[in-house]
Write an enzyme that holds these catalytic residues in place. Sequence first.
Site, mmCIF file in Angstrom:
data_model
loop_
_atom_site.group_PDB
_atom_site.id
_atom_site.type_symbol
_atom_site.label_atom_id
_atom_site.label_comp_id
_atom_site.label_asym_id
_atom_site.label_seq_id
_atom_site.Cartn_x
_atom_site.Cartn_y
_atom_site.Cartn_z
ATOM 1 N N LYS A 54 54.385 -13.866 36.855
ATOM 2 C CA LYS A 54 54.111 -14.800 35.749
ATOM 3 C C LYS A 54 54.614 -15.842 36.243
ATOM 4 O O LYS A 54 54.105 -17.532 35.488
ATOM 5 C CB LYS A 54 54.752 -13.197 34.496
ATOM 6 C CG LYS A 54 53.902 -12.267 34.471
ATOM 7 C CD LYS A 54 52.568 -12.731 33.695
ATOM 8 C CE LYS A 54 51.480 -12.212 34.252
ATOM 9 N NZ LYS A 54 50.855 -11.495 35.178
ATOM 10 N N ASN A 98 26.668 -18.702 38.781
ATOM 11 C CA ASN A 98 28.491 -18.249 38.976
ATOM 12 C C ASN A 98 28.766 -17.568 40.597
ATOM 13 O O ASN A 98 27.675 -16.488 40.522
ATOM 14 C CB ASN A 98 28.737 -17.396 38.117
ATOM 15 C CG ASN A 98 29.952 -16.205 38.182
ATOM 16 O OD1 ASN A 98 30.751 -17.427 39.086
ATOM 17 N ND2 ASN A 98 30.611 -15.387 37.471
ATOM 18 N N GLY A 99 29.453 -17.877 41.093
ATOM 19 C CA GLY A 99 28.842 -17.485 42.482
ATOM 20 C C GLY A 99 29.515 -17.702 43.677
ATOM 21 O O GLY A 99 29.980 -19.548 43.660
ATOM 22 N N GLU A 146 56.311 -8.731 39.870
ATOM 23 C CA GLU A 146 55.418 -9.160 38.147
ATOM 24 C C GLU A 146 55.717 -9.444 37.796
ATOM 25 O O GLU A 146 54.998 -10.905 37.228
ATOM 26 C CB GLU A 146 55.008 -7.969 37.358
ATOM 27 C CG GLU A 146 54.279 -7.903 36.468
ATOM 28 C CD GLU A 146 52.618 -8.516 36.518
ATOM 29 O OE1 GLU A 146 52.182 -8.937 37.604
ATOM 30 O OE2 GLU A 146 51.966 -9.274 35.494
ATOM 31 N N HIS A 171 68.997 -9.183 53.187
ATOM 32 C CA HIS A 171 68.121 -9.385 54.649
ATOM 33 C C HIS A 171 67.324 -10.874 54.732
ATOM 34 O O HIS A 171 66.446 -11.397 55.569
ATOM 35 C CB HIS A 171 66.984 -8.535 55.036
ATOM 36 C CG HIS A 171 68.148 -7.292 55.361
ATOM 37 N ND1 HIS A 171 68.452 -7.023 56.241
ATOM 38 C CD2 HIS A 171 67.556 -6.049 53.746
ATOM 39 C CE1 HIS A 171 68.824 -5.186 56.028
ATOM 40 N NE2 HIS A 171 68.373 -5.302 54.953
ATOM 41 N N CYS A 183 33.741 -18.851 37.399
ATOM 42 C CA CYS A 183 32.812 -19.741 36.476
ATOM 43 C C CYS A 183 32.043 -18.886 35.122
ATOM 44 O O CYS A 183 31.870 -17.371 35.246
ATOM 45 C CB CYS A 183 31.984 -20.315 37.435
ATOM 46 S SG CYS A 183 32.452 -21.563 38.370
ATOM 47 N N ARG A 195 37.653 -18.071 32.372
ATOM 48 C CA ARG A 195 37.119 -17.698 33.954
ATOM 49 C C ARG A 195 36.662 -18.966 34.715
ATOM 50 O O ARG A 195 35.996 -18.759 35.487
ATOM 51 C CB ARG A 195 35.260 -17.772 33.423
ATOM 52 C CG ARG A 195 34.853 -16.062 32.442
ATOM 53 C CD ARG A 195 33.303 -16.295 32.634
ATOM 54 N NE ARG A 195 33.470 -15.972 34.112
ATOM 55 C CZ ARG A 195 32.914 -14.532 34.272
ATOM 56 N NH1 ARG A 195 33.627 -12.860 33.613
ATOM 57 N NH2 ARG A 195 32.728 -14.367 35.753
ATOM 58 N N LYS A 208 40.563 -16.220 35.486
ATOM 59 C CA LYS A 208 40.950 -14.550 34.954
ATOM 60 C C LYS A 208 39.620 -14.093 35.717
ATOM 61 O O LYS A 208 40.491 -13.354 36.714
ATOM 62 C CB LYS A 208 40.845 -14.360 33.674
ATOM 63 C CG LYS A 208 41.201 -13.340 32.879
ATOM 64 C CD LYS A 208 41.912 -12.897 31.734
ATOM 65 C CE LYS A 208 42.426 -11.621 31.173
ATOM 66 N NZ LYS A 208 44.010 -11.570 32.256
ATOM 67 N N GLU A 246 53.034 -18.391 37.896
ATOM 68 C CA GLU A 246 51.107 -19.082 37.746
ATOM 69 C C GLU A 246 51.381 -20.203 36.257
ATOM 70 O O GLU A 246 50.274 -20.312 36.022
ATOM 71 C CB GLU A 246 51.047 -17.087 36.437
ATOM 72 C CG GLU A 246 49.820 -16.603 37.588
ATOM 73 C CD GLU A 246 49.430 -15.427 36.456
ATOM 74 O OE1 GLU A 246 48.655 -15.371 36.417
ATOM 75 O OE2 GLU A 246 50.270 -14.406 36.560
ATOM 76 N N TRP A 290 34.820 -22.745 37.883
ATOM 77 C CA TRP A 290 36.402 -23.350 38.266
ATOM 78 C C TRP A 290 35.925 -23.725 39.753
ATOM 79 O O TRP A 290 34.775 -22.649 40.493
ATOM 80 C CB TRP A 290 37.061 -21.608 37.913
ATOM 81 C CG TRP A 290 38.360 -21.397 39.558
ATOM 82 C CD1 TRP A 290 39.179 -21.736 38.578
ATOM 83 C CD2 TRP A 290 38.367 -20.876 40.205
ATOM 84 N NE1 TRP A 290 40.045 -21.112 39.977
ATOM 85 C CE2 TRP A 290 39.393 -21.085 40.640
ATOM 86 C CE3 TRP A 290 37.146 -20.577 41.391
ATOM 87 C CZ2 TRP A 290 40.187 -20.685 42.124
ATOM 88 C CZ3 TRP A 290 37.777 -19.835 42.631
ATOM 89 C CH2 TRP A 290 39.047 -20.115 43.162
HETATM 90 C C1 F6R Z 1 47.798 -12.413 37.199
HETATM 91 C C2 F6R Z 1 46.905 -12.177 36.901
HETATM 92 C C3 F6R Z 1 45.692 -12.349 38.111
HETATM 93 C C4 F6R Z 1 44.798 -10.611 37.715
HETATM 94 C C5 F6R Z 1 43.693 -10.408 39.681
HETATM 95 C C6 F6R Z 1 43.459 -9.101 39.266
HETATM 96 O O1 F6R Z 1 48.258 -12.347 35.951
HETATM 97 O O2 F6R Z 1 45.728 -11.296 36.074
HETATM 98 O O3 F6R Z 1 46.722 -11.980 39.245
HETATM 99 O O4 F6R Z 1 45.263 -9.518 38.370
HETATM 100 O O5 F6R Z 1 43.094 -11.568 39.087
HETATM 101 O O6 F6R Z 1 42.284 -8.881 38.128
HETATM 102 P P1 F6R Z 1 41.700 -7.487 37.679
HETATM 103 O O7 F6R Z 1 42.733 -6.867 37.110
HETATM 104 O O8 F6R Z 1 40.549 -8.321 36.620
HETATM 105 O O9 F6R Z 1 40.977 -7.054 38.926
#
Ligand code: F6R
Length: 612
Positions: free
Chosen positions: A487, A100-101, A483, A506, A2, A27, A607, A490, A75
Site C-alpha cells: 500500500k 483493451n488488451g 500488504e 538475515h 484500459c 482501469r 486496477k 503504490e 493504460w
Molecule cells: C494493490 C492491488 C493489486 C491487486 C492485483 C490483483 O492494491 O489492488 O495488487 O490486488 O492487481 O487484482 P485482483 O484482486 O482484481 O485479481
Amino acid sequence: MCGIVGAVAKRPIAKLLIDGLKKLEYRGYDSAGVAVIDAHYQLKRLRVAGKVRELESVMHDHLFQGQTGIAHTRWATHGVPSEKNAHPFVSHDEFALVHNGIIENHSVLRDQLQRDGYCFHSDTDTEVVVHLIHKNYKKNQDLLAAVRAAVMELKGAYALGIISKHDPSRLVAVRQGSPLVIGKSQGENFIASDPLALLSVTQQFIYLEDNDMADITLEDIKIFNMDMQEVKREQHTLSISHDAVERGEYRHYMKKEIMEQPEAIASCLEGRVTDDHVLPAIFGPGADAIFSQVEHIQLVACGTSYHAAMVARYWLESLADIPCTVEVASEFRYRKIAPSKNSLFVTLSQSGETADTLAALRLARKMDYLSTLAICNVPGSSMTREADLQFLTRAGVEIGVASTKAFVTQLTALFLFVLALRQKRTADTQLEVELVAQLRRVPALVEKVLQQDAAIVNWARALMNKEHAIFIGRGALYPVAMEGALKMKEISYIHAEGYPSGELKHGPLALVDTNMPVISTVPGGELLEKSLSNLQEVRARGGKLYVLTDQVHLFDQDSFAGAHIIAMPCLHAALAPILYTIPLQLLAYHVAVLKGTDVDQPRNLAKSVTVE
Ligand code: F6R
C-alpha cells in the site's frame, strides 16, 4: 486494462461516453479519446495525453455531436502515453476502433499492412487492427464480416469496439480474453469494459464470452461466435445503485472504501454464520462433497489478493490441518505443476478479471485438481463464471486502485472457508464456536480501529519525507506487513518492504539506521516474546519503531523509550490480520495525501489488470 465505452443511440452521446470513461478511469488513466459519427456521417475524433477530465475540457459538446460513438481511457503497454498513441484509432477516416488488451503478433501484421500501403501514425499494437478491418471491408463491404476476418488474424487478448461511417447506427464489439459487457436499453444500446460505466443509463447487461462478436444496433443485439453462428447469452439485471460508485463526502475513493470496511465485513458475514458456526451450504451446491474429500489447497492470486492467500495458508494449516500452497498467478501459469492429490484449486481476485489469475484458473481446470473455487468481489466476472464453485466477498464496488475493503473481505471469506473445511475434519466444535463469536465482533472492532485516524496522521507526518520503510510481522501478520508495504509503495511512492520479523537479522537489518522507520504489528499471543526481541534488534541500531499492539503496557519500559505506539483492540490472535491491516491502509493513505500524490490513480498502475 484500459477502459472502453461505446454507444449507439438516438441522442447526442459524447457527454455520456465521457461520463462512462470517468467511471472506468481505475482501469487506466494515461490518455483518453473519443470518436463519434456526426450528422453528416463523418467520423470525428478527439484524443489527449492525460486524464479524462482533460479530454472533457477540450471537448465542446455543441461542436462534438454524434449518436454513435466509442471512447477509451488508456493504460499504456506499447508506446508511451501521448496523443498519437491514444485510442480510438482510425483507418482512412472510415473506421474507428478502441481496444483493451494486447495484440501479440502486431509487428508481423504491421509489416504486411505497410507492404499493402497502409501508413501508421502510432507506436501501438492496436493500430494494425483498424487497418485490417479497412482492408477486409474493401472485399465485400460488410462491417461484421470485415471485423471477423481481421480478428481471425489476431493473436493475443482483446476487447474491441468498432464504428464505421458506412454503418452510422451500428456498433460492433468483440471479446477475446479481455472483459466486455453490453448494456441494453430502450432504443439505444451500449458497450463497456465494466457495467459501472453504464449504470446511469441501464441496469440490463449481457456479458460477452471469449470468441463472441456482437452486432449492435439501436433496437437489436445479435451475438455470434467466430463461425458466424448466432449464440445466446444470458441477460443480467444489476442492482448496484448509481450512488455506490460516487465518492460522496470523501476526498478520495480510497478513504471512502477504508471507512466502509466494517459494513463490508458485516455484509460478507451476513447469512453465512449463525451465533456459533459457519453455515455449511454457503459455498454452493457440490461444495459439501468436495470439501469432504479435500486433502490439499492450492491458492493462486496476484498483488493484494496474493497477500490474502498467504494469510489463509497460516489459517488452513493451523485451524483446519490442511496443507496449503500459495503462488502468484504469473508464476503458476508458466511452470510445470504437479497437483497434489485431492487438491482444491482456489483463486482470489477482487475483479475476477485479472489476466494471470484467470489464465491460472483455466489451466487448473484442465489439470488434475479436485475442483476449482473462485473467491471474488465482482458477481458475473469471468472467474465466477468459469470456476466450479464461487464465493462472493460482497465488499461492494471498489474504485480506488489500491485495494482495501476487497482485501479485508477476502480475509473474512477465507476465514469462513477455513472453518467450513475444519467442520469436515473434526467433530470438535469448541474452537469454531469461539472463533465464530470472535469473527462476529470484527466489524465493530474495525470501527474502533478506524477511530485511530488522527494518531495515524501523526505517524504519516513523520514518514512523509522518508525514502524507505520496513514493515514487519510474524506468523499470519507477515503477509499483512507485505500488504502494508505494498500500500505504501503504490500510493506514496516510498520504497517499502514487508518482512517476517525474524528475517531482519538475515539481511535487511543492514538497512536500519536512525533514518529508517520500522512499522511493526505486535499482537499478544504465542509469538509475542519473539516479536519483542526483533523490535529490540531494530532499536539497538537506532531504527525508528512504529508499533501497532494490543499489549501497550509492555512498551512503557525504558527499553522501548521513543517508540511510537498505537493501541489495538484485543481479539483472538487468529483474527489479528484483519484488524492490523486497517491502520496500515490508513498510514499509506495519509502519507500519500500529505505528499500530494494521486491517491486513487497512482502513477503507472491500473486496477483491473486484464493484460499479462
Ligand atoms: C494493490 C492491488 C493489486 C491487486 C492485483 C490483483 O492494491 O489492488 O495488487 O490486488 O492487481 O487484482 P485482483 O484482486 O482484481 O485479481
